[in-house]
Design a protein around this motif. Structure first.
Motif, PDB file in Angstrom:
ATOM      1  N   LEU A 579       0.840  -1.164  -0.105  1.00 50.35           N
ATOM      2  CA  LEU A 579      -0.146   0.005  -0.086  1.00 50.35           C
ATOM      3  C   LEU A 579       0.919   1.295   0.008  1.00 50.35           C
ATOM      4  O   LEU A 579       1.456   1.431   0.935  1.00 50.35           O
ATOM      5  N   TRP A 613      -7.617   2.257   3.880  1.00 52.54           N
ATOM      6  CA  TRP A 613      -7.549   1.145   2.763  1.00 52.54           C
ATOM      7  C   TRP A 613      -8.668   0.159   3.113  1.00 52.54           C
ATOM      8  O   TRP A 613      -8.925  -0.464   4.077  1.00 52.54           O
ATOM      9  N   LEU A 620      -6.921   2.133  -2.003  1.00 51.55           N
ATOM     10  CA  LEU A 620      -7.215   3.229  -1.146  1.00 51.55           C
ATOM     11  C   LEU A 620      -8.640   3.883  -1.172  1.00 51.55           C
ATOM     12  O   LEU A 620      -8.938   4.179  -2.464  1.00 51.55           O
TER      13      LEU A 620
END
Length: 835
Positions: A579, A613, A620
């Motif tokens: 991420l 997230w 996202l």
């Protein structure tokens, strides 16, 4: 237009024109073949010269194919047949010429597109050209980076690549008889090649190596700067570089090594030898042989003067050695004296042979290390060690020196190996001890055996055995998995004649054979270190394990959260999800109780942001704005019908409450006088608890935002909070080294746990709700019984403060993160009971 592009057009246009106007089938076939061959050959050669990569070349080939398709080869077949029959009408001819004009326009357009793509690639190459030229100018290998790139089949181990940097000669003071650098390199390369071919062959299925002898250009080698350059270009290929250097009277053997996916290379001196002492040992050995020969010649009645003449340098060296022996017998320290031994080429060749053996030993050790860590293959070098030294070194002193070197080499890598494969470290030392046990001198074997046993005890979180009481502690930690190790240990102790150690191990085995497996599952209070993962630029704060136990969540670098398939014996970074939308350094993150959402905070120059997230997709969902100061703590509530939403709490100098479904902030809580350092939310999502640097704990009503009460008692910053599953007990950890248990409803202090010698940074409760686990700045992890308040276990192993801990849902695995940039995995062990 560039000359190479004119050449491209000259190659392609005549061929395309020939396709249009040719009429014979055979000629058409040959032209099509020529088009394919010339197009591939010339295009690749010319585009390579301007830096067009293979992927871009494929795009260019597709463009050329579009040009060819635009001509209409299907229509051309019909047209070709018409030509052969001489049956074209004027109307068809006119139509065909119009089509041809349109097709030519299309070709021009395709050429322009092609040129635009090539020009863009060339501009990129030109911008990089100065750096490329500089790197190539100092590139230390005779092979280019492209020639060294290779792929390997998934079911075949990726071979360890080995380079050799020979020492520069002549040796100091030996100019008249020195071997040339090229000759030294050839001898080292040949010896190393034969060793690897016999034991770690490139064709071997299990431990392949790729030795590139003669690839090194010593004149372009500039120490660690060259190593760094190679690492940047070849970091995806496991590599070992053997470097030897003459420094005064010493020869230094260094290694540069990097493994798969390693963030930094290892470059250090592994061995330092006095080459003059080795040369003198060779000289003395030859002088003593001459002594025996001289005595036989004297017995035959030969003239002493003739004998001295025949002895040459050996006779001179013998006289020097006899003088040294007389002085030593008189009590004089001959190390302070300089003896001018006459060294010749044979002594240098003996030294070169010894150095070759050292190179082979180091290469074998690193290969064993690489295949143990990555492919779980046991070490191979201990099995071939006695045979290697016996074959290559004729002198007993040289063989003994080589064996001492081997022991030193293996010993020096244990600390490095411990960070990557803690569970196999004791076995590596034991296998080495087994191999050394067959040698006449048992010292090295005993040393490695002792080292192996100490590592095994440390893995059981125990100290060296000194008496009956210590032996009882070992019995409490034994599992069935220990039987194989203890049996091997017993065999080795028997071979070494260690009666005391043998009796202790036999006693442990006797106890182990009388144990039975209980029906209850393993407990974390009886755990051992299973694996250690070393982070790159990331930090091990915080950690989380998903509710299904399938994902380990950590910070992989300053701006990225990494989701790794959680398998205690292997962190599969290749299949991990990252991420990476943060613009600033990540400060913290939290996982929702249902495992569906991650909230993370970062800090940029002007603000602190929160990103939400979706854990299942890695997408996202939104970014939240509202804090100017760094957000150091986050917590997500469960979803409850009374609130009809899921809360997120974020703490900086204030606390903000957010509705995760909308991303809107609906409440701001003020009260703490300093930074909010930790947050916790009750299971019913009605109560928020905050800990602060102001040493207080505040309890808030989430439904109204009101402050219920303030808890005082800690003498330092409150670093960690957790709530018991029944919601009755609050547990807090502080910089004052204490852990406090509070009645959450009444706000009363119930008990203070004392045991840590540093700030308590992390707290969690076991899945069976019986044990509290704490991580501290004192580098330890402690396990407490919640009901009895008794300290049950202390885990040691981290080299810096423990910042985070997480427990798997089944309660069998504990993950701990530390400032030493490691994550350690601790596995519950099955307790055994006396039958």
């Amino acid at each position: 237009m560039h000359p190479w592009f004119h050449l491209l057009v000259r190659v392609s246009k005549p061929i395309l024109s020939t396709l249009v106007y040719a009429g014979a089938n055979s000629f058409l076939s040959s032209i099509q073949s020529e088009l394919k061959n010339q197009q591939n050959h010339h295009t690749k050669r010319m585009l390579d010269s301007v830096g067009i990569k293979e992927q871009q070349l494929g795009e260019i080939q597709n463009s050329l194919q579009n040009v060819i398709s635009a001509i209409g080869l299907d229509d051309f077949e019909e047209f070709k047949g018409s030509l052969s029959q001489q049956d074209l009408s004027n109307q068809k001819q006119q139509t065909w010429e119009q089509d041809k004009s349109l097709q030519q326009q299309l070709i021009v357009q395709q050429e322009q597109n092609l040129w635009q793509m090539v020009a863009t690639a060339q501009q990129t190459t030109l911008r990089q050209l100065p750096e490329i030229n500089k790197n190539l100018e100092h590139w230390p290998l005779r092979l280019s980076p492209a020639q060294l790139q290779k792929s390997s089949a998934a079911d075949v181990p990726l071979p360890l690549r080995i380079f050799l940097i020979p020492p520069k000669v002549p040796f100091q003071g030996l100019e008249g008889i020195a071997l040339k650098t090229q000759e030294i390199e050839q001898k080292l390369a040949q010896g190393l090649r034969e060793f690897l071919s016999q034991n770690y062959s490139s064709h071997c299925q299990f431990r392949p190596t790729e030795f590139l002898g003669g690839a090194w250009q010593s004149q372009n080698f500039h120490g660690e700067a060259s190593i760094k350059m190679l690492f940047e270009q070849l970091k995806e290929q496991p590599t070992l570089i053997l470097e030897s250097e003459i420094e005064g009277d010493y020869l230094n053997l260094r290694i540069a090594y990097w493994d798969l996916g390693q963030e930094k290379y290892c470059y250090e001196t592994i061995l330092r030898l006095s080459y003059r002492e080795l040369l003198e040992e060779s000289v003395i050995a030859r002088a003593l042989k001459w002594k025996d020969t001289r005595e036989r010649l004297l017995a035959l009645g030969k003239n002493p003067e003739d004998i001295e003449r025949l002895g040459g340098k050996n006779a001179i060296n013998l006289a020097i050695w006899l003088e040294a022996e007389q002085l030593q017998a008189a009590g004089i320290d001959i190390k302070e004296l300089a003896f001018d031994y006459q060294i010749d080429r044979k002594d240098l060749e003996t030294l070169c042979q010894f150095v070759t053996v050292c190179h082979c030993l180091v290469a074998g050790w690193v290969a064993d290390f690489y295949y143990l860590v990555n492919y779980d293959l046991p070490p191979h070098l201990p099995q071939i060690l006695p045979q290697l030294t016996k074959q290559e070194l004729s002198e007993p002193k040289s063989r003994q020196a080589a064996l001492c070197v081997t022991g030193a080499i293996y010993q020096s890598v244990f600390s490095a190996l411990a960070h990557q494969r803690a569970d196999g470290l004791h076995l590596l030392a034991l296998k080495l001890a087994q191999s050394l046990a067959h040698l006449p001198d048992k010292f090295l074997a005993r040393e490695q055996l002792y080292n192996s046993f100490q590592i095994w005890l440390k893995q059981h979180q125990l100290f060296p055995i000194e008496g009956r009481e210590d032996l009882d502690k070992v019995e409490l930690t034994l599992t069935l998995k220990d039987r194989e190790y203890l049996e091997t240990l017993k065999t080795c102790l028997s071979e070494l004649g260690d009666e005391s150690g043998l009796r202790q191990v036999q006693e442990l085995l006797r106890k182990l054979n009388n144990f039975k497996i209980p029906t209850r599952p393993p407990q974390l209070t009886n755990c051992s270190l299973l694996h250690t993962f070393t982070l790159g630029a990331g930090k091990a704060t915080p950690l989380a394990i998903s509710p299904d136990g399938g994902i380990l969540i950590s910070i992989s670098d300053r701006r990225t959260i990494e989701l790794c398939p959680f398998q205690p014996r292997g962190w599969q970074t290749a299949s991990s999800l990252k991420l990476a939308a943060h613009q600033g350094e990540i400060l913290t993150f939290t996982l929702s109780p249902d495992g569906k959402t991650i909230a993370s905070s970062d800090r940029t120059e002007n603000r602190s942001y929160i990103k939400i997230w979706n854990l299942q997709t890695g997408n996202l969902q939104r970014t939240l704005f509202g804090h100017r100061q760094p957000i150091r703590s986050l917590a997500i509530s469960t979803y409850h019908s009374h609130s009809e939403c899921q809360f997120l709490a974020s703490g900086s100098h204030k606390i903000k409450l957010w509705d995760l479904s909308t991303g809107e902030s609906f409440q701001t809580l003020f009260g703490h006088k300093q930074w909010v350092s930790c947050l916790a939310i009750s299971n019913d999502a009605r109560t928020l608890i905050s800990g602060s640097e102001d040493t207080t704990i505040r309890i808030w009503d989430l439904t109204t935002g009101d402050l219920i009460r303030t808890l005082k008692g800690h003498q330092g910053c409150v670093r960690s909070l957790t709530i018991s599953p029944d919601g009755r007990t609050l547990i807090s950890g502080s910089d004052d080294h204490t852990i406090k248990l509070w009645d959450l409803e009444a706000g009363k202090l119930l008990y203070t746990l004392i045991g840590h010698s540093g700030a308590v940074q992390a707290l969690t409760i076991s899945t069976n709700n019986q044990h509290l686990i704490s991580g501290s700045e004192d580098k330890t992890i402690k396990m407490w019984h919640i009901q009895t308040k008794q300290l049950l276990r202390t885990l040691i192993g981290h080299a810096a403060p423990v910042k985070a801990i997480a427990i798997s849902p089944d309660g069998q695995t504990l993950a701990s993160g530390s400032s030493d940039r490691t994550i350690k995995i601790w596995q519950a062990r099955q307790e055994l009971l006396l039958s």
